[in-house]
Scaffold this motif. Sequence first.
Motif: not given
Lengths: 329, 185, 165
Positions: B38-41, B21-27, B66-72, B43-44
Amino acid sequence: MREPWWISLIKAGVIVNLIMLAFAYTTWLERKLLGRMQNRFGPNRAGPYGLLQPFADLIKLVRKESFFPVAARHPLYIAAPIISMFTALAAFAVIPFGAGWQIWHYHVNGEIANVSIALILIFALGSIGVYGAIIGGWASQSKFSLLGSMRTCAQLVSYEVSLALSVLGVVLMGQSLNLVDIVNKQGATIWFFIPQLAGLLVFFFAMIAETSRPPFDLPEADTELVAGYHTEYGGMRWGLFQTAEYINLITLSALAVTLFFAGWHGPYAPLGPLWFLLKVFIFVSVFIWIRASVPRLRYDQLMRFGWKILLPVATINAVVTALLVVWIS
Amino acid sequence: MIVASVGNVLVWAVWLGAAFACLGSAVAVVSFTNPFYSALALIGNLGSLAVLYLLLSSEFVAAAQVLVYAGAVMVMFLFVIAYIGPRTESPWTGGPTWQTIGAVLAAGAILVEIVVAIGLKAGGSLSHSHHVDGAFGTPSYIGRLFLTDHLLAFEITSIVLLVAAIGGVILGAHSRTTADEVPSL
Amino acid sequence: MSPQPLDSVKGFAVTFRQLFKKPITQQYPEYKRPVYPRFRGRHRLHRHENGLEKCVGCSLCAAACPADCIRVVAEENTPDNRVSPGERYARIYEINMSRCIFCGYCELACPFDAITLGNEYEISEYSRDDLIYTKDMLLAEPIKKVPVADRDLYDTPIPYYQDHS
């Protein structure tokens, strides 16, 4: 205390269903209390005292045609309410509601998951929940929805800061991020709402804004602005957003009870979950009472209140608590 | 020992899922033309990184991620992208040559690093000297490290962030000419 | 924050006090509040005492109707089929209740007081077709009666058509 994984699973299932039931009757309670505070009856047709009203509402919402805008981005449009709902439900997993019991020869903990970072987990899930609003608003491809989601997002992000800072005092006094530890500490010493009154007040106001309840219900200002990020939603998709909002209300009430009012502690220990329920019930009722009594704030007032009053108070409270904790110990 | 092996399989399954998931979302981040996707990816990507942290038993880092990067932080990204509107970026059409050279060099360095790390691991040179204890990754453990071993880095980072915040306020405050535009509370 | 913090708290006391008061809601289907005598509800067509219809099919009501909800098709009276005392009668008289705005202009326009607005307001139906009232329905006594307040309590003139006919 360790417990087999299947007990956690059963407990999770039971708790999720209990929360859904609690949500259903929170809507009933809200309409009933609001009605009585406005000299009305509230729902009283479906079942005795309108007790079947939530189920009637559910059936109506599910049976409604689930239309969507032509321009909507489909996968995201459908995913948005699910994100909201998931984060709202998941957050309850770490809230302790009892002391733990010995059932047959299995030990059952008083919470679904006892993790060392419970408090941060709840805030992390809350911050993920914002995406439900922002994605829903964007995926609807409508100006009203987009502006509504901007409004919601700005409000939630602003008040999340105060919310997180206000509990710092409790964390310092409880010396843990684990909610079970915090509850036990309060049971052993003092309920934290006495030393942390400022923290409680900031938490309380930030909580009203986080759950977008009146007087901070700018995300869905029914009477003056178009309904906000869920303008283009209907039927049970809208219902999921609404459910998420109410479950957030219940979860944050439970969190407030846990952090400031010693969770399940009460005069007679075996009644633990009942004390917990009673405290949450009082919190929810107070929210409804506030809704019946206070008019809505303007948006700039909301932002000023959050950044210029709540945030400084929360920060000062945290610093003073830190100093006092160091000084006393 | 059946339970333990089931647990191992589960860890492997989660690791595989999170890693891919990490590699796929990075691509996906660099290949979507719509910046919102792109931004949603991204977050993934951050979310799957958090899962990887969890597997390394650093719960606090995972939650903070999750709190700082994905959340804020990413909320701000989405906020701005949604405000700017539906304009889609055209895919990369070549930039300055020094950027290309830098990117290729960095990618090459990472590749070399990975190869070296795998080689050392295979050769047995990277074995752990001591076992990870139960307190590893808990908030108090990390807090203690921050305020003892890594105090200087921690303080410098906080000062840099403070400067950045003040700079942001000053940049933002410039646009408003008079202070009494907004009605008082 | 608030200029009068104490007053804000007073508001909470006000709302709390209402909890213990009896709601003033009137429970509608069980309790029907009497309507005013001049309340404009469902239409009625009237007959003379000798059984002939008052309506002569002049279509003035249809002309007066701002919502265009009345349809009248007139036909000549013949000696062996005398429906109204005049020259013609309304073979078809339909009111589309889903369009009607209950303004009462038809009543004013009618030269023979053949159509009046009654007091009945419970005219919901499950289908729009059922809301088109035919002449037979309008001539018959309405099924769903509603309570009407005492005429003497209000300044209600006795309708002309009840006085002179």
